[in-house]
Write a protein that holds these residues in place. Structure first.
Motif, short mmCIF file in Angstrom:
data_model
loop_
_atom_site.label_atom_id
_atom_site.label_comp_id
_atom_site.label_asym_id
_atom_site.label_seq_id
_atom_site.Cartn_x
_atom_site.Cartn_y
_atom_site.Cartn_z
N GLU A 1 40.16 -29.46 -0.63
CA GLU A 1 39.62 -29.37 -1.99
C GLU A 1 38.69 -30.54 -2.31
OE1 GLU A 1 39.81 -27.04 -4.38
OE2 GLU A 1 40.76 -25.76 -2.88
N ARG A 2 39.03 -31.71 -1.81
CA ARG A 2 38.20 -32.89 -2.08
C ARG A 2 36.81 -32.72 -1.47
NH1 ARG A 2 40.19 -38.40 0.65
NH2 ARG A 2 39.47 -37.26 2.49
N SER A 3 36.77 -32.25 -0.23
CA SER A 3 35.48 -32.06 0.43
C SER A 3 34.64 -30.99 -0.26
CB SER A 3 35.70 -31.69 1.90
OG SER A 3 36.41 -32.71 2.58
N LEU A 4 35.32 -29.90 -0.66
CA LEU A 4 34.61 -28.83 -1.34
C LEU A 4 34.05 -29.31 -2.69
CD1 LEU A 4 37.00 -25.83 -0.62
CD2 LEU A 4 34.70 -26.14 0.30
N GLN A 5 34.84 -30.11 -3.39
CA GLN A 5 34.38 -30.64 -4.69
C GLN A 5 33.17 -31.56 -4.51
OE1 GLN A 5 35.32 -29.85 -7.75
NE2 GLN A 5 33.84 -31.28 -8.64
N ILE B 1 33.76 -41.50 0.47
CA ILE B 1 32.77 -40.42 0.29
C ILE B 1 31.82 -40.36 1.48
CG2 ILE B 1 30.79 -39.71 -1.12
CD1 ILE B 1 32.37 -40.64 -3.57
N ARG B 2 31.44 -41.50 2.00
CA ARG B 2 30.56 -41.52 3.17
C ARG B 2 31.24 -40.82 4.36
NH1 ARG B 2 28.78 -46.60 1.15
NH2 ARG B 2 30.38 -47.73 2.31
N ASN B 3 32.55 -41.03 4.52
CA ASN B 3 33.27 -40.37 5.61
C ASN B 3 33.28 -38.85 5.42
OD1 ASN B 3 33.91 -42.76 6.90
ND2 ASN B 3 35.85 -43.02 5.81
N VAL B 4 33.49 -38.41 4.18
CA VAL B 4 33.48 -36.96 3.90
C VAL B 4 32.09 -36.40 4.17
CG1 VAL B 4 33.75 -35.19 2.13
CG2 VAL B 4 35.35 -37.12 2.22
N MET B 5 31.04 -37.14 3.74
CA MET B 5 29.68 -36.68 3.97
C MET B 5 29.37 -36.56 5.47
SD MET B 5 28.08 -35.98 1.17
CE MET B 5 29.66 -35.36 0.56
#
Length: 352
Positions: A10-14, A48-52
């Motif tokens: 959910e975090r990545s999708l958001q 956030i950089r890791n998710v990106m």
């Protein structure tokens, strides 16, 4: 895109949703600090950089040039449109404007022009509407008038008010009385059906009843078959607002614009693409190279078919950059298609 949604939490999708919405709004690559502030997830820029980085590995975003920010890819847009988009319904004022503009007070050609202009003005992009396919338009009345040298002028009326003329050559000379009788027969049997259905019925009647019908009926269906010859039907569309596309930086490249405007001028490739949209229900969206049409590689096309007498007769839509406000464009296209169909079929109950 189901495999991507399964791989993302959910975090990545958001964060992807936030990135796409911000990029659509601003047109600038989105950095981790902006995402941290906009996403309401209380995550550090490092997280956030890791998710990106994960989203980039999945091909959903990419980093243009040397920018620290990222922009959506076609796959990222597709996931957003299919799974994360919240469509915004039209407000009362917008709906009233569309309903007032698309009322059944004009001929078909005028209505098509109004619809394409409305789409262009509402979106500040290009609005396109295909001309209704004549073979699917509803047949109302036919007349046969004698000319010289075994020629007959066929006058047929469709959709209450559209008048079409065609000269056909007959195998023998008909008297005015015989032509009147033929017209009366056709009008009594086929009125109220689509031209496509009339054509199929005429051919079937001609094949099945050749031995049972009298010569007058046979002559009538033979002349009707000539009048509704499919080879005479031409596909076309009305495009308005194409110069609006010059205002988007991602389309302003000279070669891209030339390719796009050449496609608009040549027409056939665009018509083939719009024909694909006639085969599906509801709103269709092609993003970038999904269209399979190279001229549209940097564009999105949002379309919906419109119907007369419960038969799909054409398609309308909006052409713009992939960075378009899909949540607004989709309802504009959807509602305009419903209203245009209702206006071209004035006996129908309004769809809204």
């Amino acid at each position: 895109m189901g495999k991507h949604t399964q791989l993302l939490n959910e975090r990545s999708l958001q964060l992807l949703k936030t990135l796409v919405e911000r990029y659509i709004s601003d047109g600038q690559p989105v950095g981790s600090r902006v995402l941290s502030k906009d996403s309401d997830l209380n995550l550090s820029p490092a997280t956030i950089r890791n998710v990106m980085a994960d989203l980039e590995d999945l091909g959903l975003v990419h980093s243009p040039h040397t920018s620290a920010g990222r922009v959506p890819t076609v796959s990222g847009y597709r996931l957003f449109v299919d799974n994360l988009l919240t469509v915004k319904p039209l407000n009362t004022q917008e709906l009233s404007h569309l309903e007032g503009s698309l009322s059944a007070q004009h001929d078909t050609g005028h209505m098509i022009g109004i619809a394409s202009r409305l789409l262009a003005d509402l979106t500040q992009m290009a609005g396109v509407v295909t001309v209704p396919r004549r073979e699917i338009v509803c047949f109302r009345h036919i007349e046969f008038l004698p000319l010289s040298h075994n020629r007959v002028l066929v006058i047929f009326v469709t959709n209450e008010q559209e008048v079409h003329n065609k000269i056909i050559h007959t195998a023998k000379l008909f008297s005015p009385a015989e032509l009147q009788q033929a017209a009366n027969y056709i009008n009594s049997i086929y009125t109220g059906r689509s031209l496509n259905a009339v054509r199929e019925a005429v051919i079937k009647d001609w094949q099945d009843d050749r031995e049972r019908v009298n010569q007058g009926m046979l002559d009538a269906v033979t002349m009707a078959q000539q009048a509704f010859n499919q080879d005479d039907l031409k596909d076309d569309y009305v495009l308005v607002g194409e110069t609006n596309l010059m205002g988007f930086s991602e389309l302003a490249d000279r070669d891209r614009l030339k390719s796009l405007f050449d496609a608009f001028y040549q027409k056939q490739g665009v018509i083939d693409l719009l024909d694909q949209c006639m085969k599906a229900d509801g709103v269709q969206i092609f993003i970038g190279e999904e269209s399979g049409y190279q001229a549209f590689d940097h564009c999105s096309l949002v379309t919906s078919s419109y119907s007369v007498s419960d038969e799909v007769v054409g398609v309308l839509g909006v052409i713009g950059p992939t960075r378009m406000a899909y949540e607004k464009i989709i309802p504009y296209v959807d509602i305009t298609a419903k209203l245009l169909g209702a206006a071209l079929n004035p006996k129908a109950t309004p769809p809204l």
